[in-house]
Write a protein that holds these residues in place. Structure first.
Motif, mmCIF file in Angstrom:
data_model
loop_
_atom_site.group_PDB
_atom_site.id
_atom_site.type_symbol
_atom_site.label_atom_id
_atom_site.label_comp_id
_atom_site.label_asym_id
_atom_site.label_seq_id
_atom_site.Cartn_x
_atom_site.Cartn_y
_atom_site.Cartn_z
ATOM 1 N N ALA A 143 0.826 -1.217 0.000
ATOM 2 C CA ALA A 143 0.000 0.000 0.000
ATOM 3 C C ALA A 143 0.855 1.259 0.000
ATOM 4 C CB ALA A 143 -0.928 -0.004 1.218
ATOM 5 N N ASP A 144 2.023 1.210 0.655
ATOM 6 C CA ASP A 144 2.853 2.413 0.736
ATOM 7 C C ASP A 144 3.429 2.822 -0.620
ATOM 8 O OD1 ASP A 144 2.238 2.471 3.385
ATOM 9 O OD2 ASP A 144 4.252 2.033 4.118
ATOM 10 N N PRO A 145 4.131 1.934 -1.341
ATOM 11 C CA PRO A 145 4.632 2.366 -2.658
ATOM 12 C C PRO A 145 3.515 2.719 -3.618
ATOM 13 C CG PRO A 145 5.006 0.003 -2.316
ATOM 14 C CD PRO A 145 4.609 0.571 -1.002
ATOM 15 N N LEU A 146 2.376 2.043 -3.520
ATOM 16 C CA LEU A 146 1.259 2.394 -4.392
ATOM 17 C C LEU A 146 0.757 3.793 -4.070
ATOM 18 C CD1 LEU A 146 -0.760 1.709 -6.580
ATOM 19 C CD2 LEU A 146 -2.165 0.550 -4.846
ATOM 20 N N ALA A 147 0.689 4.143 -2.791
ATOM 21 C CA ALA A 147 0.268 5.489 -2.410
ATOM 22 C C ALA A 147 1.237 6.531 -2.936
ATOM 23 C CB ALA A 147 0.154 5.586 -0.889
ATOM 24 N N VAL A 148 2.532 6.233 -2.912
ATOM 25 C CA VAL A 148 3.534 7.163 -3.436
ATOM 26 C C VAL A 148 3.338 7.364 -4.937
ATOM 27 C CG1 VAL A 148 6.000 7.503 -3.864
ATOM 28 C CG2 VAL A 148 5.212 6.693 -1.620
ATOM 29 N N LEU A 149 3.112 6.276 -5.671
ATOM 30 C CA LEU A 149 2.864 6.400 -7.110
ATOM 31 C C LEU A 149 1.641 7.268 -7.380
ATOM 32 C CD1 LEU A 149 3.498 2.733 -8.344
ATOM 33 C CD2 LEU A 149 5.048 4.685 -8.484
ATOM 34 N N ARG A 150 0.599 7.072 -6.615
ATOM 35 C CA ARG A 150 -0.620 7.857 -6.822
ATOM 36 C C ARG A 150 -0.415 9.327 -6.489
ATOM 37 N NH1 ARG A 150 -4.821 3.485 -4.062
ATOM 38 N NH2 ARG A 150 -5.134 2.182 -5.934
ATOM 39 N N LEU A 151 0.344 9.606 -5.433
ATOM 40 C CA LEU A 151 0.618 11.006 -5.077
ATOM 41 C C LEU A 151 1.418 11.700 -6.176
ATOM 42 C CD1 LEU A 151 1.506 10.545 -1.299
ATOM 43 C CD2 LEU A 151 -0.443 11.828 -2.211
ATOM 44 N N LEU A 152 2.409 11.009 -6.731
ATOM 45 C CA LEU A 152 3.212 11.593 -7.805
ATOM 46 C C LEU A 152 2.411 11.745 -9.092
ATOM 47 C CD1 LEU A 152 6.585 9.681 -7.239
ATOM 48 C CD2 LEU A 152 6.161 12.113 -6.840
ATOM 49 N N ARG A 153 1.512 10.809 -9.339
ATOM 50 C CA ARG A 153 0.685 10.867 -10.551
ATOM 51 C C ARG A 153 -0.417 11.914 -10.432
ATOM 52 N NH1 ARG A 153 -2.965 5.845 -11.052
ATOM 53 N NH2 ARG A 153 -4.104 7.115 -9.513
ATOM 54 N N ASP A 154 -1.220 11.828 -9.377
ATOM 55 C CA ASP A 154 -2.389 12.695 -9.253
ATOM 56 C C ASP A 154 -2.042 14.081 -8.716
ATOM 57 O OD1 ASP A 154 -3.775 10.442 -10.055
ATOM 58 O OD2 ASP A 154 -4.305 9.845 -8.008
#
Length: 276
Positions: free
Chosen positions: A154-165
């Motif tokens: 969940a943590d790396p996925l959250a980072v990807l989403r923060l950088l994307r969105d």
């Protein structure tokens, strides 16, 4: 390489087609472009035969990363009570480049030599790089009440989403080393067929422990043979106690309890392996 000079089996690679003159930017992944190449015959140095010797040599020999620029530190809010620290290296016009998210292994951090080595290689090829600390790693025990583990995607996925969105980055690659490789592969499987997969152009793993139970058994056999891998077993109780001594747990009674728990766990491990 298996450390014995054997020829490795054929591997299949998917090609990422570069766009224009930007080497760190991929226009698309060619799903039908499959290149089959045999790995070169690997012959180790006579003094470095065997995986254990190679591992210890790579860990002990100093490395320099002269072409990797200083990073920008960034704290990512991945859940209401948790932040993770990333060390970011941005290219010029960074949103036009693929961003490589690097995940470290057991008891590592964003500053582990293999993390900086992978970051330098990616940077020299035109990619953005984010060297991500997993929860409570790299001196970040005060940023979360929980421990990291191999299932925490969940943590790396959250980072990807923060950088994307939040930042407008469009393309990512996720690369994990050892335990981080396990997390990278698990993440890739979990997002398959979802909107998150549309922005992830590649997932890579270096020496991932796929079957964690077998890895634990192997470490126990090494300990029985007198090899000093017991430090891994002793590291986790120490991290557990350290977390209870951070700003999140200032209560003296909790701190005493944590120290007692550490002592019990350490004594148990030392007794299990016959250590003084």
């Amino acid at each position: 390489a298996n450390g014995h000079g054997d020829t490795a089996p054929e591997v299949v690679k998917r090609q990422c087609i570069p766009e224009g003159d930007a080497p760190g930017r991929c226009r698309k992944i060619a799903g039908d472009a499959r290149v089959t190449t045999p790995r070169d015959l690997f012959t180790p140095h006579p003094l470095l035969t065997g995986g254990h010797r190679m591992t210890l040599y790579a860990w002990a020999v100093p490395r320099r990363f002269s072409t990797l620029p200083p990073p920008q530190a960034r704290y990512f809010q991945v859940s209401p009570d948790t932040q993770v620290l990333g060390h970011c290296h941005w290219q010029g016009e960074p949103r036009r480049r693929v961003t490589v998210l690097l995940l470290h292994g057991l008891e590592g951090s964003s500053n582990s030599h293999y993390m900086r080595g992978m970051a330098e290689k990616a940077w020299r090829r035109g990619f953005n790089v984010v060297r991500l600390n997993q929860r409570n790693c790299g001196g970040t025990e005060h940023l979360t009440p929980g421990l990291y583990h191999s299932g925490l995607t969940a943590d790396p996925l959250a980072v990807l989403r923060l950088l994307r969105d939040g930042d407008g980055f469009e393309r990512f690659a996720v690369c994990g080393y050892s335990l981080g490789g396990n997390i990278a592969l698990k993440l890739g499987g979990e997002i398959a067929g979802t909107i998150d997969a549309e922005s992830v152009v590649a997932v890579a793993a270096v020496s991932p422990p796929i079957e964690l139970g077998h890895c634990v058994d192997a470490l126990e056999r090494l300990c029985e043979q007198g090899v000093g891998y017991v430090g891994f077993a002793l590291a986790w109780p120490g991290r557990f106690a350290l977390m209870f001594r951070t700003e999140l747990f200032k209560d003296a009674a909790l701190a005493d309890s944590a120290q007692t728990a550490y002592g019990v766990l350490e004594d148990g491990i030392r007794g299990l392996y016959g250590l003084p």
